[in-house]
Design a protein around this motif. Structure first.
Motif, PDB file in Angstrom:
ATOM      1  N   ARG A  22      25.178 -14.302 -61.201  1.00 25.77           N
ATOM      2  CA  ARG A  22      25.774 -15.623 -60.807  1.00 25.77           C
ATOM      3  C   ARG A  22      24.973 -16.541 -60.059  1.00 25.77           C
ATOM      4  N   GLU A  23      23.823 -16.095 -59.093  1.00 31.43           N
ATOM      5  CA  GLU A  23      23.105 -16.934 -58.481  1.00 31.43           C
ATOM      6  C   GLU A  23      22.125 -17.628 -59.150  1.00 31.43           C
ATOM      7  N   LYS A  26      24.037 -20.547 -60.927  1.00 37.00           N
ATOM      8  CA  LYS A  26      24.254 -21.734 -59.988  1.00 37.00           C
ATOM      9  C   LYS A  26      23.120 -22.450 -59.815  1.00 37.00           C
ATOM     10  N   LEU A  27      22.053 -21.823 -59.529  1.00 38.87           N
ATOM     11  CA  LEU A  27      20.895 -22.483 -59.271  1.00 38.87           C
ATOM     12  C   LEU A  27      20.073 -23.075 -60.456  1.00 38.87           C
ATOM     13  N   LYS A  85      26.885 -17.622 -70.822  1.00 39.92           N
ATOM     14  CA  LYS A  85      25.553 -18.313 -69.977  1.00 39.92           C
ATOM     15  C   LYS A  85      24.408 -17.882 -70.705  1.00 39.92           C
ATOM     16  N   GLU A 323      21.309 -12.278 -54.098  1.00 41.63           N
ATOM     17  CA  GLU A 323      21.496 -13.780 -53.907  1.00 41.63           C
ATOM     18  C   GLU A 323      20.032 -14.348 -53.211  1.00 41.63           C
ATOM     19  N   LYS A 327      17.364 -16.975 -54.780  1.00 38.43           N
ATOM     20  CA  LYS A 327      17.141 -18.196 -54.080  1.00 38.43           C
ATOM     21  C   LYS A 327      15.597 -18.280 -53.774  1.00 38.43           C
TER      22      LYS A 327
END
Length: 434
Positions: A22-23, A26-27, A85, A323, A327
């Motif tokens: 998911r992260e 998102k990024l 995705k 996460e 990041k």
């Protein structure tokens, strides 16, 4: 020999893998860049459900209901989400060799998977009594709970052995949660553990006395200070009894063993730096090998709050460390910097009508407050841990959402305590003043 290549590979298909995926999305993630490799045959799901809602006699949790990220109030990522995705789910696949130097993973079916960046999210495996040569430990209907297949087998046994006798070996998380679940299913439950009280890694004697009393009032028998040394079985190989070290023999139709786990890091032995039983990482979950990250149960990371390296086995850390690693990967690619991981240890459990939360560190002197009488209609109590004149940890049973936020704040800020007796009198009111 088939070969595949991905920019990012997550090894392990548990909670951490789903939150990492998911992260990445998102990024910023391009289709075809990410693969998740899992021994399990289903997309990542919220593992805590297996010892709670999955075993309920009515309204039981079932997939797709508890795929990640519903456990933290997020979107439910169904298998189709990964396909949309462009994330490849490589399920039902066991990796038997990892060569970190050549960035190569080899599956049991001899498929080679190459990566640019690897996230190790292999989690833990259960400790089995057969590992210690316990006699008869391979009998039928002796269960361990880690994966959804384990839970399915246990559910089938609960139905097959309706109103039968269950013995729980172990007094930790799994033991307490499954003791409650089996009792709710109307089995005759006995718990056996060697320690003087349940959950000794976290609970004080005062906390444990409440839960042991509560369980006893529900009709669960508790035998402490001894261990299972053998199992008897019938001609079909089904377990019939548990033999204890103190000489007692307990009849059993179902046995559930919860005696701990160990991180799955064998694939990486000798290739990566280890510490405290896990893979050593920094505050970005980078390991000693370039482009290799480790998250969740397997990572031994700097716990900033206490200035020490620690390994944490809990779903909250699995989510947050995953996460953080993503990041960090993205920050490196973009030439940016992010803050180091700053984690507040958090544990929780739910069983029967009870629900507790703990934040911080369980070291130092303890102050028990509130009503911890297991016969109370609505018991509510907690404990503060005080070290060097400061509150470093807080436990609360039956707290509201707001109250649980308060105790988390106390554990994070570590306020000073002038008078322990006053703290005992104030109880939860102390937390509301911080």
């Amino acid at each position: 020999m088939a070969e595949k290549h991905f920019k990012y590979v997550i090894l392990g298909g548990g909670v951490a893998a789903g939150y990492a995926a998911r992260e990445f999305v998102k990024l910023g993630l391009n289709p075809g860049e990410l693969a998740i490799i899992s021994k399990e045959s289903v997309a990542p799901y919220e593992r805590p459900a297996l010892s709670k809602g999955y075993l309920f006699p009515q309204g039981a949790a079932r997939l797709p209901g508890f795929h990640v990220c519903v456990g933290s109030g997020g979107e439910r990522l169904l298998p189709e989400w990964y396909a949309e995705k462009g994330i490849e789910l490589i399920l039902g696949t066991e990796i038997v060799k990892a060569d970190l130097a050549s960035k190569t993973l080899t599956s049991a079916a001899d498929v080679i998977i190459k990566y640019d960046i690897l996230i190790i999210a292999t989690g833990s495996t259960v400790i089995r009594l057969s590992d210690f040569g316990v006699q008869g430990a391979d009998a039928n209907n002796i269960f361990y709970l880690r994966e959804i297949d384990d839970a399915d087998k246990l559910v089938a046994a609960i139905h097959a052995k309706k109103d039968g006798k269950a013995v729980i070996v172990g007094g930790g998380y799994i033991g307490l949660e499954l003791g409650a679940a089996l009792k709710i299913n109307n089995l005759d439950v006995t718990m056996v553990y060697p320690e003087p009280w349940c959950m000794p890694r976290l609970f004080t004697a005062g906390i444990a006395a409440f839960y042991e009393g509560y369980y006893a009032n529900k009709g669960i028998k508790i035998i402490k200070g001894t261990v299972a040394v053998g199992f008897d079985s019938d001609a079909n190989g089904d377990v019939t009894a548990v033999r204890l070290k103190d000489g007692r023999v307990l009849e059993a139709d179902i046995v559930v063993v919860g005696v701990g786990g160990r991180p799955l890091i064998t694939l990486f032995k000798g290739q990566v730096e280890e510490e405290k039983g896990g893979i050593k990482t920094d505050g970005f979950f980078k390991t000693s090998i370039p482009d290799v990250y480790a998250v969740g149960d397997v990572a031994t990371f700097p716990l900033k709050l206490y200035n020490e390296q620690r390994r944490v086995e809990h779903v909250d850390h699995a989510r947050k460390s995953a996460e953080q690693a993503v990041k960090a990967i993205k920050a490196v690619e973009e030439g940016e910097s992010i803050e180091e991981y700053d984690y507040l240890p958090y544990f929780y459990s739910r069983s029967f009508d009870l629900s507790w939360q703990f934040y911080g560190d369980n070291v130092g002197d303890t102050i028990l407050f509130g009503d911890n009488d297991p016969t109370s209609a609505k018991p509510k109590f907690g404990t503060y841990w005080i070290k060097e004149g400061k509150v470093v940890g807080v436990f609360l049973e039956s707290g509201s959402l707001e109250e649980n936020k308060l105790i988390a704040k106390v554990a994070k800020l570590q306020p000073p305590v002038q008078d322990p007796e006053q703290l005992e009198k104030e109880g939860l009111a102390f937390a509301s003043k911080i």
